[in-house]
Design an enzyme around this catalytic site. Structure first.
Site, PDB file in Angstrom:
ATOM      1  N   TYR A 161       0.864  -1.186   0.035  1.00  0.00           N
ATOM      2  CA  TYR A 161      -0.107   0.059  -0.058  1.00  0.00           C
ATOM      3  C   TYR A 161       0.823   1.096  -0.104  1.00  0.00           C
ATOM      4  O   TYR A 161       0.637   2.095  -0.920  1.00  0.00           O
ATOM      5  CB  TYR A 161      -0.815   0.166   1.304  1.00  0.00           C
TER       6      TYR A 161
HETATM    7  N1  LIG Z   1      -8.824   7.426   6.025  1.00  0.00           N
HETATM    8  C1  LIG Z   1      -7.428   7.535   6.198  1.00  0.00           C
HETATM    9  O1  LIG Z   1      -7.087   7.643   7.130  1.00  0.00           O
HETATM   10  C2  LIG Z   1      -6.649   7.599   4.799  1.00  0.00           C
HETATM   11  C3  LIG Z   1      -5.243   8.240   5.074  1.00  0.00           C
HETATM   12  C4  LIG Z   1      -4.225   8.400   4.221  1.00  0.00           C
HETATM   13  C5  LIG Z   1      -4.802   8.203   2.779  1.00  0.00           C
HETATM   14  N2  LIG Z   1      -6.346   7.623   2.576  1.00  0.00           N
HETATM   15  C6  LIG Z   1      -6.684   7.531   1.100  1.00  0.00           C
HETATM   16  O2  LIG Z   1      -7.952   8.354   1.017  1.00  0.00           O
HETATM   17  C7  LIG Z   1      -8.704   7.523   0.071  1.00  0.00           C
HETATM   18  C8  LIG Z   1      -9.886   7.127   0.455  1.00  0.00           C
HETATM   19  O3  LIG Z   1      -9.961   6.380   1.825  1.00  0.00           O
HETATM   20  P1  LIG Z   1     -10.809   6.005   2.708  1.00  0.00           P
HETATM   21  O4  LIG Z   1     -10.315   5.864   4.176  1.00  0.00           O
HETATM   22  O5  LIG Z   1     -12.118   6.563   2.316  1.00  0.00           O
HETATM   23  O6  LIG Z   1     -11.022   4.479   2.061  1.00  0.00           O
HETATM   24  P2  LIG Z   1     -12.465   3.501   2.455  1.00  0.00           P
HETATM   25  O7  LIG Z   1     -11.571   1.977   2.705  1.00  0.00           O
HETATM   26  O8  LIG Z   1     -13.019   4.017   3.510  1.00  0.00           O
HETATM   27  O9  LIG Z   1     -13.186   3.694   1.091  1.00  0.00           O
HETATM   28  C9  LIG Z   1     -12.563   3.194  -0.086  1.00  0.00           C
HETATM   29  C10 LIG Z   1     -13.787   2.952  -1.006  1.00  0.00           C
HETATM   30  O10 LIG Z   1     -13.279   2.691  -2.138  1.00  0.00           O
HETATM   31  C11 LIG Z   1     -13.866   1.391  -2.483  1.00  0.00           C
HETATM   32  N3  LIG Z   1     -13.325   0.533  -3.270  1.00  0.00           N
HETATM   33  C12 LIG Z   1     -12.505  -0.611  -2.606  1.00  0.00           C
HETATM   34  N4  LIG Z   1     -11.614  -1.169  -3.566  1.00  0.00           N
HETATM   35  C13 LIG Z   1     -12.572  -1.059  -4.716  1.00  0.00           C
HETATM   36  C14 LIG Z   1     -12.461  -1.576  -6.137  1.00  0.00           C
HETATM   37  N5  LIG Z   1     -11.834  -2.796  -6.289  1.00  0.00           N
HETATM   38  N6  LIG Z   1     -13.296  -1.117  -7.082  1.00  0.00           N
HETATM   39  C15 LIG Z   1     -14.032  -0.335  -6.612  1.00  0.00           C
HETATM   40  N7  LIG Z   1     -14.213   0.269  -5.461  1.00  0.00           N
HETATM   41  C16 LIG Z   1     -13.456   0.208  -4.654  1.00  0.00           C
HETATM   42  C17 LIG Z   1     -14.611   0.900  -1.278  1.00  0.00           C
HETATM   43  O11 LIG Z   1     -15.745   0.154  -1.652  1.00  0.00           O
HETATM   44  C18 LIG Z   1     -14.830   2.306  -0.495  1.00  0.00           C
HETATM   45  O12 LIG Z   1     -16.141   2.645  -1.050  1.00  0.00           O
HETATM   46  C19 LIG Z   1      -7.810   6.537  -0.333  1.00  0.00           C
HETATM   47  O13 LIG Z   1      -6.988   6.846  -1.400  1.00  0.00           O
HETATM   48  C20 LIG Z   1      -6.736   6.252   0.717  1.00  0.00           C
HETATM   49  O14 LIG Z   1      -5.406   5.605   0.373  1.00  0.00           O
HETATM   50  C21 LIG Z   1      -7.047   7.523   3.594  1.00  0.00           C
END
Ligand SMILES: NC(=O)c1ccc[n+]([C@@H]2O[C@H](COP(=O)([O-])OP(=O)(O)OC[C@H]3O[C@@H](n4cnc5c(N)ncnc54)[C@H](O)[C@@H]3O)[C@@H](O)[C@H]2O)c1
Length: 256
Positions: A161
């Site tokens: 990741y």
């Molecule tokens: N939440 C955090 O603390 C955090 C921190 C750093 C970076 N991020 C980044 O922010 C972004 C959003 O993160 P989040 O926390 O909302 O993630 P999350 O896991 O809560 O949501 C991700 C979404 O993507 C969808 N998804 C996953 N795999 C998929 C696939 N194969 N096809 C289609 N859809 C798919 C999931 O169903 C979900 O709705 C990501 O790029 C993540 O890396 C988040």
């Protein structure tokens, strides 16, 4: 009434958002729709995506959902073509979807590595490839790739990741160079620790809260709306001369 911005340039703007059914992506979908953008979003979570689109349409907003596994490049690009047929060519792309499943370094298989690259990095490039021709025709566009502070702060058990999230910066900067002559901007939005449903149910307990309190300069918590507001700024004309840059929204996390 809030104290937050309304962007005239987002009104009527066709935007494509991945991973829009839950987490940060859901809020990004809601916020762009509230600005009057024409939102096309994909997610693997069909029920939640359909329910969200139906809710926004019932509220008089513009949202279309396609249930797509973004690791299937052909299916994802076909969904983007479907949004284009309905909304016109996307002038903003928010590459938000990812999966932060944790795996110890000695348990990462070749298949798990490839899967992580596909769900965290590869889709972002091929979604960009699908929208760029329309942006070139329009002479403008904004692509927002998602990074993560996780690799900057040496988070463990996330090797594939963090590798994919670090790679987002290189991809953004190279595309920024290729697309700048067409007026298309490419930036990397880097969230800190955002209190989504998944984070709260899977990863954030007492020890993690203590860590956040120690590491963040700002003592509140970050929520999806904090990220959505940066995504909107980067999509709007307000950021028209910004490209190839990284935007950390992390509450001032101590990276040292
Ligand atoms: N939440 C955090 O603390 C955090 C921190 C750093 C970076 N991020 C980044 O922010 C972004 C959003 O993160 P989040 O926390 O909302 O993630 P999350 O896991 O809560 O949501 C991700 C979404 O993507 C969808 N998804 C996953 N795999 C998929 C696939 N194969 N096809 C289609 N859809 C798919 C999931 O169903 C979900 O709705 C990501 O790029 C993540 O890396 C988040």
């Amino acid at each position: 009434m809030t104290n937050f911005a309304t962007y005239p340039s987002l009104k009527g703007l066709p935007v494509v958002i991945s991973g829009g059914a839950s987490g940060i992506g859901e809020t990004i979908v809601r916020e762009f729709a509230a600005q009057g953008s024409k939102v096309g979003f994909v997610d693997i979570a069909r029920d939640r995506g359909e329910a969200l689109a139906a809710e926004l349409v019932a509220a008089g907003q513009s949202a279309r959902f396609a249930a797509v596994d973004i690791t299937d490049v052909a299916a994802y690009q076909a969904a983007i073509a479907g949004f284009e047929a309905a909304h016109g060519p996307a002038l903003a792309l928010v590459n938000n979807a990812a999966n932060d499943t944790r795996i110890a370094w000695n348990e990462v298989t070749s298949e798990a590595w490839d899967k992580a690259m596909a769900v965290n990095l590869k889709h972002a490039f091929f979604a960009a490839q699908a929208v760029i021709p329309g942006m070139i025709k329009a002479g403008k566009g904004s692509i927002v790739n998602f990074g993560s502070i996780s690799w900057m702060i040496l988070t463990g058990n996330l090797t594939a990741y963090t590798a994919s999230k670090a790679a987002a910066h290189g991809m953004s900067r190279s595309l920024a160079r290729d697309l700048g002559p067409h007026g298309i901007r490419v930036n990397t939005l880097v969230p800190g620790w955002i209190m989504t449903e998944r984070q709260l149910t899977h990863w954030v307990g007492d020890a993690e809260n203590a860590l956040i309190d120690a590491q963040q300069a700002l003592k509140g918590r970050l929520y999806p709306a904090d990220i959505a507001r940066m995504a909107m700024f980067l999509a709007a004309d307000d950021s028209q001369m910004i490209s190839g840059q990284d935007f950390l929204v992390d509450g001032g996390w101590a990276h040292g």
